[in-house]
Design an enzyme around this catalytic site. Structure first.
Site, PDB file in Angstrom:
ATOM      1  N   CYS A 298       5.695   7.051   2.825  1.00  0.00           N
ATOM      2  CA  CYS A 298       5.647   5.596   2.855  1.00  0.00           C
ATOM      3  C   CYS A 298       6.807   5.056   3.678  1.00  0.00           C
ATOM      4  O   CYS A 298       7.932   5.554   3.564  1.00  0.00           O
ATOM      5  CB  CYS A 298       5.731   5.072   1.420  1.00  0.00           C
ATOM      6  SG  CYS A 298       5.669   3.283   1.276  1.00  0.00           S
TER       7      CYS A 298
ATOM      8  N   GLU B  80      -2.099   1.466   0.497  1.00  0.00           N
ATOM      9  CA  GLU B  80      -1.707   0.118   0.923  1.00  0.00           C
ATOM     10  C   GLU B  80      -2.136  -0.935  -0.090  1.00  0.00           C
ATOM     11  O   GLU B  80      -1.408  -1.904  -0.336  1.00  0.00           O
ATOM     12  CB  GLU B  80      -2.260  -0.201   2.313  1.00  0.00           C
ATOM     13  CG  GLU B  80      -1.809   0.734   3.427  1.00  0.00           C
ATOM     14  CD  GLU B  80      -0.302   0.903   3.550  1.00  0.00           C
ATOM     15  OE1 GLU B  80       0.457  -0.003   3.137  1.00  0.00           O
ATOM     16  OE2 GLU B  80       0.131   1.952   4.054  1.00  0.00           O
TER      17      GLU B  80
END
Length: 168
Positions: free
Chosen positions: A91, A134
């Site tokens: 991430c 997401e």
């Protein structure tokens, strides 16, 4: 276009739940373009608006393959999912950290594009993982939340130490 600052774990703003987008104006188009530019600069494949301190339900993605060119998901909703898949994730908000996360193998997502047009997409493999990852950001959830408290604490300490080193 402008580069945006990507928030880093454990910044509490990453825990903010995003609200739906209702206006499709020039400001939104600029935000989308800036998010794409930031994602490419950071060498990511997906970026949620909450990661750049914009707390609206907006995701940009580019898996850089022939089928799924750059995509914008506004107010996304998973309407179907199936299967189980465990894969290593990283991430932009948790740099340099990778961990295995269990996700649905297949998802069907309904969303709006950058102009407010509704679309539905079926996703599997990396595309499905990225969408789910997401969308978690839009709910204030990070992939490290799927890990044990001990692993999360170690990651937090590692990132805080790295931030102090960078500040010197």
């Amino acid at each position: 276009m402008a580069l945006l600052k990507v928030l880093r774990f454990p910044d509490e703003r990453l825990r903010t739940q995003a609200t739906p987008i209702t206006e499709f104006n020039a400001e939104l188009q600029t935000q989308i373009d800036d998010m794409f530019e930031t994602m490419y600069q950071e060498k990511g494949i997906g970026l949620a608006a909450t990661q750049v301190d914009y707390h609206k339900q907006l995701i940009v993605m580019d898996l850089q393959d022939e089928v799924e060119r750059p995509k914008v998901f506004i107010n996304p909703e998973i309407i179907a999912s199936s299967g189980d898949f465990c894969n290593e994730e990283g991430c932009l908000s948790v740099p340099g950290i990778y961990a295995k996360v269990d996700r649905a193998e297949f998802v069907t997502v309904k969303a709006l594009d950058r102009h407010g047009n509704e679309f539905t997409v079926e996703a599997d493999d990396l595309f499905a993982i990225c969408i789910q990852h997401e969308m978690d950001h839009l709910k204030g959830k990070l992939f490290v939340d799927y890990l044990s408290p001990l692993k999360r604490q170690r990651i937090k300490q590692k990132l805080e130490k790295a931030a102090k080193q960078d500040a010197k």
